[in-house]
Enzyme design. Structure first.
Site, PDB file in Angstrom:
ATOM      1  N   ASP A   1      40.831  34.035  40.388  1.00  0.00           N
ATOM      2  CA  ASP A   1      40.751  35.393  40.972  1.00  0.00           C
ATOM      3  C   ASP A   1      39.392  35.525  41.686  1.00  0.00           C
ATOM      4  O   ASP A   1      39.453  35.502  43.069  1.00  0.00           O
ATOM      5  CB  ASP A   1      40.961  36.144  39.742  1.00  0.00           C
ATOM      6  CG  ASP A   1      42.102  36.224  39.067  1.00  0.00           C
ATOM      7  OD1 ASP A   1      42.853  35.476  39.393  1.00  0.00           O
ATOM      8  OD2 ASP A   1      42.572  37.185  38.315  1.00  0.00           O
TER       9      ASP A   1
ATOM     10  N   GLU B   1      40.558  35.172  25.319  1.00  0.00           N
ATOM     11  CA  GLU B   1      40.773  34.955  26.697  1.00  0.00           C
ATOM     12  C   GLU B   1      39.829  33.942  27.508  1.00  0.00           C
ATOM     13  O   GLU B   1      39.900  32.749  28.104  1.00  0.00           O
ATOM     14  CB  GLU B   1      40.986  35.996  27.432  1.00  0.00           C
ATOM     15  CG  GLU B   1      41.439  35.748  28.904  1.00  0.00           C
ATOM     16  CD  GLU B   1      41.737  37.159  30.141  1.00  0.00           C
ATOM     17  OE1 GLU B   1      41.114  38.045  29.522  1.00  0.00           O
ATOM     18  OE2 GLU B   1      42.296  36.899  30.984  1.00  0.00           O
TER      19      GLU B   1
HETATM   20  C1  6A9 Z   1      47.181  42.906  35.487  1.00  0.00           C
HETATM   21  C2  6A9 Z   1      47.116  44.485  33.769  1.00  0.00           C
HETATM   22  C3  6A9 Z   1      48.294  46.032  30.455  1.00  0.00           C
HETATM   23  C4  6A9 Z   1      44.211  36.248  34.979  1.00  0.00           C
HETATM   24  O1  6A9 Z   1      46.520  34.762  32.135  1.00  0.00           O
HETATM   25  C5  6A9 Z   1      47.186  35.148  33.019  1.00  0.00           C
HETATM   26  C6  6A9 Z   1      46.577  35.151  34.299  1.00  0.00           C
HETATM   27  C7  6A9 Z   1      45.740  33.881  35.018  1.00  0.00           C
HETATM   28  O2  6A9 Z   1      46.932  33.638  35.648  1.00  0.00           O
HETATM   29  C8  6A9 Z   1      44.706  34.189  36.060  1.00  0.00           C
HETATM   30  O3  6A9 Z   1      44.250  32.881  36.309  1.00  0.00           O
HETATM   31  N1  6A9 Z   1      45.314  36.060  34.054  1.00  0.00           N
HETATM   32  C9  6A9 Z   1      43.669  34.981  35.289  1.00  0.00           C
HETATM   33  O4  6A9 Z   1      42.701  35.055  36.586  1.00  0.00           O
HETATM   34  C10 6A9 Z   1      45.620  37.411  33.653  1.00  0.00           C
HETATM   35  C11 6A9 Z   1      46.243  38.353  34.884  1.00  0.00           C
HETATM   36  C12 6A9 Z   1      46.664  39.774  34.331  1.00  0.00           C
HETATM   37  C13 6A9 Z   1      47.296  40.216  35.386  1.00  0.00           C
HETATM   38  C14 6A9 Z   1      48.187  41.647  35.235  1.00  0.00           C
HETATM   39  C15 6A9 Z   1      47.936  44.001  34.764  1.00  0.00           C
HETATM   40  C16 6A9 Z   1      48.093  44.901  32.641  1.00  0.00           C
HETATM   41  O5  6A9 Z   1      47.536  45.620  31.673  1.00  0.00           O
END
Ligand code: 6A9
Length: 751
Positions: free
Chosen positions: A487, A719
């Site tokens: 990100d 996380e």
């Molecule tokens: C946003 C918010 C209810 C971010 O673990 C999943 C991902 C990874 O693949 C990525 O590498 N996470 C990491 O930088 C979480 C991403 C969540 C995006 C959704 C919406 C919803 O709120």
């Protein structure tokens, strides 16, 4: 006009392109189709919800609340929500297939256990509760929801039998004529029922609340479902039980052909599954006699159980777009079996997360990983593109802010699955057994690989660039690279087509290795030659140094149009109408130049090590190790931080409102990959061997110790972890790739 002609051209030529966007190859068939009518905790987002893997199958669920003492609305729990503030909830044991044991520690003082097992096409669930406050009553709602309009459902309103009560029954394609029984071990239970003709599946909790009234009983005021609201053949049928401080409920779902296990046989079956689960963990991870504390052993088992217990089944279509088009198209429908990063926040599939999840799942249940892999590959379009995020169906979509729903078909995500495929084909017994499946996997994976190479290629031979960075945005300190998975990890300050992304090149080197293996098994001579050629280029170390090594910084980094002096500044704006007077803007004080992005050292720089491209005992290895071990750079007592403390981006917000994410915090997936590589290099004799071993051992201890302490302190796996204090942060519970801690604890660091 020319413009008009161009527009007409574009108009008539888009549809053919459009059609490849939503066109699919025939699905891969597993040798043995997993039985679709087996129940499981596949409604990942619910505290306790069961379903089968049939698209329009029946849903079972549960909601609960503590009877409020005053005239206030009940705090109903249904879908996992951080806002509920539960102290702790986790699958303490679960195999992702046939049973689960969950403990919920509610902030109201209630301890709930929700255990279930499947048996053929039936299930039995046992819900036990213990409330600290003896006067406090607990409301438990149990419901069945039919998604298939052809099925029938009815509620038995005469709940007069004291022991076993018939709750619901009906008829469906899946189960024939089915019925649900309940037995209660508690006294003085009030119950009420509800049956509705329609319900918004994305807001079942709200539906219950709207049909809840406060009634005067001999026990005082009690909230319950409104008895009158029962229709013929409802879509949703629910019963609410108002329970004393201690209760035990056994719910059994029986099909036409099979009777669910109850009483003694249920307990026996559950115990047998728990025992074999524990034996299987020991066999796969060998944790005994390694000197781990009980807390640490608890962490390991919880990590795995929760990942398996959170595996979901999703059905529906994604919303996708071609880049540069505003036409939104339905992608699918697809059925997806996948683990999820986090039940409360991201209860859906993420492409690169899933590769990491299956590094762990594969060690425990390789057949299950294969099912998940095939399920993902079957969502690939003919071009070889797989959406980064799988937002399938209304229930999943309702959890995502609208601007994040649409997936764009130029956007990639790291092919972490190649690691898993590699290990699967290395396991000869397994790959021979599933030869027919791997034969079908090969052409799909080839498409994926070729799509990655083509669509993300750089402007020079053998360089690569993540697509999807915003080159015009002026409010972000460093435009995000969501496709990379990292990100806000800083890249070249000014996105351009000349950029080279180090991590992507290394991912391709890893993937090429796997393609060579696959082509040896299943490919033609020509294909073999082609993949050999790619591998040779990708792992050409001299070339890697030329394209990505900064001689000044002595580190592997990105290359691109980059300024060393960028900051977010409040700048005055000319007042126009209601516009604010000042705004946060990116100020560029040094003119960007094409150069190595070498004021950034962090996870990205570790990829050549991770991909095992660095020659052992070389100066490159030495520099990388030094910076890893340096507390002013990546080293902390809790794991490796994502970005060096020396980088100007360390801990910086990306916009006024975007807090740092991959700019310092400790992430377990990249720590795992690094450990795995260090483990590999530890085995290579030479002048750096001892130092490598030392760093490996310390890093491993630091991560395990801190995660176990944090679990103990907070009740959760997180996380990511704060690099200054080690404290868990971000989403929780997060038992996606953070669960790789179990791999870290075990001897399985070879992947
Ligand atoms: C946003 C918010 C209810 C971010 O673990 C999943 C991902 C990874 O693949 C990525 O590498 N996470 C990491 O930088 C979480 C991403 C969540 C995006 C959704 C919406 C919803 O709120």
């Amino acid at each position: 006009s020319v413009v008009g002609a161009l527009a007409a051209y574009a108009y008539f030529h888009w549809p053919s392109k459009d059609s490849t966007l939503i066109k699919f190859l025939p699905p891969i068939q597993l040798a043995e189709q997993p039985k679709k009518t087996i129940w499981g905790s596949f409604r990942s987002q619910n505290y306790f919800g069961l379903r089968t893997k049939t698209p329009k199958g029946m849903l079972f669920g549960m909601a609960w609340y503590s009877q409020p003492s005053m005239m206030s609305m009940p705090n109903m729990r249904h879908v996992c929500d951080q806002g509920d503030g539960l102290n702790h909830y986790a699958w303490t044991k679960a195999d992702g297939r046939s049973f689960g044991q969950q403990i919920v520690n509610d902030s109201s003082g209630l301890i709930l256990n929700t255990d279930w097992i499947s048996h053929e096409d039936t299930f039995t669930a046992r819900i036990s509760g213990l409330q600290k406050n003896p006067k406090q009553r607990t409301a438990v709602i149990l419901y069945l929801l039919k998604q298939d309009p052809q099925a029938t459902l009815s509620i038995n309103k005469k709940l007069n039998d004291r022991h076993v009560k018939r709750l619901f029954n009906g008829q469906s394609d899946e189960f024939g004529s089915y019925y649900v029984d309940l037995s209660i071990s508690a006294h003085g239970v009030y119950s009420s029922t509800l049956g509705g003709a329609s319900v918004d599946i994305t807001n079942i909790r709200d539906y219950f609340l709207r049909h809840t009234t406060a009634d005067e009983t001999s026990d005082g005021l009690i909230y319950q479902l409104n008895q009158q609201d029962v229709v013929e053949n409802p879509v949703i049928a629910a019963i609410q039980l108002n329970l004393p401080e201690k209760f035990d409920l056994t719910i059994s779902f029986n099909s036409q052909n099979h009777t669910a296990l109850t009483e003694k046989s249920f307990l026996e079956a559950l115990n047998a599954r728990v025992t074999s689960f524990e034996e299987k963990i020991e066999e796969a991870f060998k944790l005994k006699n390694k000197g781990y504390t009980n807390n640490e052993l608890h962490l390991g088992q919880l990590a795995l159980s929760n990942m398996l217990g959170s595996i979901g089944y999703f059905y529906g279509h994604n919303k996708v777009q071609l880049p540069g088009s505003d036409k939104v198209q339905a992608y699918g429908t697809h059925s997806l079996v996948t683990a999820v990063p986090s039940r409360p926040f991201f209860p859906r599939g993420f492409l690169w997360d899933e590769g990491f999840h299956n590094m762990l799942i594969r060690k425990f249940d390789q057949e299950l990983s294969l099912e998940i892999l095939v399920s993902w590959l079957n969502t690939m379009n003919v071009n070889g593109w797989i959406p980064r995020e799988m937002i399938l169906g209304e229930e999943a979509e309702s959890r995502v802010p609208a601007e994040f729903v649409i997936q764009r078909s130029n956007v990639a995500n790291p092919p972490s699955w190649f690691y898993v495929i590699w290990k699967m084909i290395e396991d000869k017994e397994f790959s021979v057994k599933h030869k027919k499946v791997f034969e079908q996997i090969y052409p799909k994976v080839s498409r994926w690989y070729n799509w990655l190479r083509q669509s993300q290629k750089g402007d020079q031979k053998n360089t690569f660039r993540w697509r999807g960075r915003n080159a015009t945005i002026e409010t972000e300190l460093n435009p995000k690279t969501l496709s990379s998975g990292l990100d806000d990890y800083p890249r070249a300050s000014h996105p351009s087509t000349q950029e080279r992304h180090l991590d992507l090149r290394c991912w391709l080197a890893i993937a090429s290795r796997v393609m060579v293996e696959l082509a040896n098994l299943f490919g033609s001579e020509a294909e073999k030659k082609r993949y050999d050629e790619y591998l040779k280029h990708d792992s050409d170390f001299e070339d890697l140094v030329e394209k990505h090594w900064s001689h000044e910084a002595k580190a592997f980094v990105d290359y691109g149009l980059h300024s060393y002096d960028v900051e977010l500044k409040r700048v005055p704006l000319k007042k126009k109408g209601k516009q604010p007077e000042e705004w946060i803007w990116k100020r560029v004080s040094e003119k960007p130049q094409l150069r190595m992005v070498d004021d950034v050292f962090g996870y990205n720089s570790l990829y050549p090590l991770i991909a095992r491209l660095i020659p052992p005992n070389s100066e490159y290895m030495e520099h990388t190790l030094n910076r890893i071990r340096d507390e002013k750079e990546l080293w902390t007592n809790f794991g490796l931080r994502s970005l060096s403390k020396q980088s100007p981006y360390y801990g910086q917000k990306n916009t006024e409102h975007d807090p740092p994410y991959w700019r310092g915090y400790i992430w377990i997936n990249l720590n795992y990959l690094t450990l795995s590589a260090l483990n590999h290099y530890s085995g290579v004799p030479g002048r750096l061997q001892e130092r490598t071993q030392q760093i490996f051992t310390e890093l491993r201890q630091n991560i395990v110790r801190n995660m176990a302490e944090e679990l103990q302190r907070t009740g959760y796996i997180w996380e990511n972890y704060d690099d200054k204090t080690g404290r868990g942060r971000g989403t929780h519970p997060f038992t996606g790739w953070s669960s790789l801690v179990l791999m870290i604890m075990s001897d399985q660091l070879d992947g």
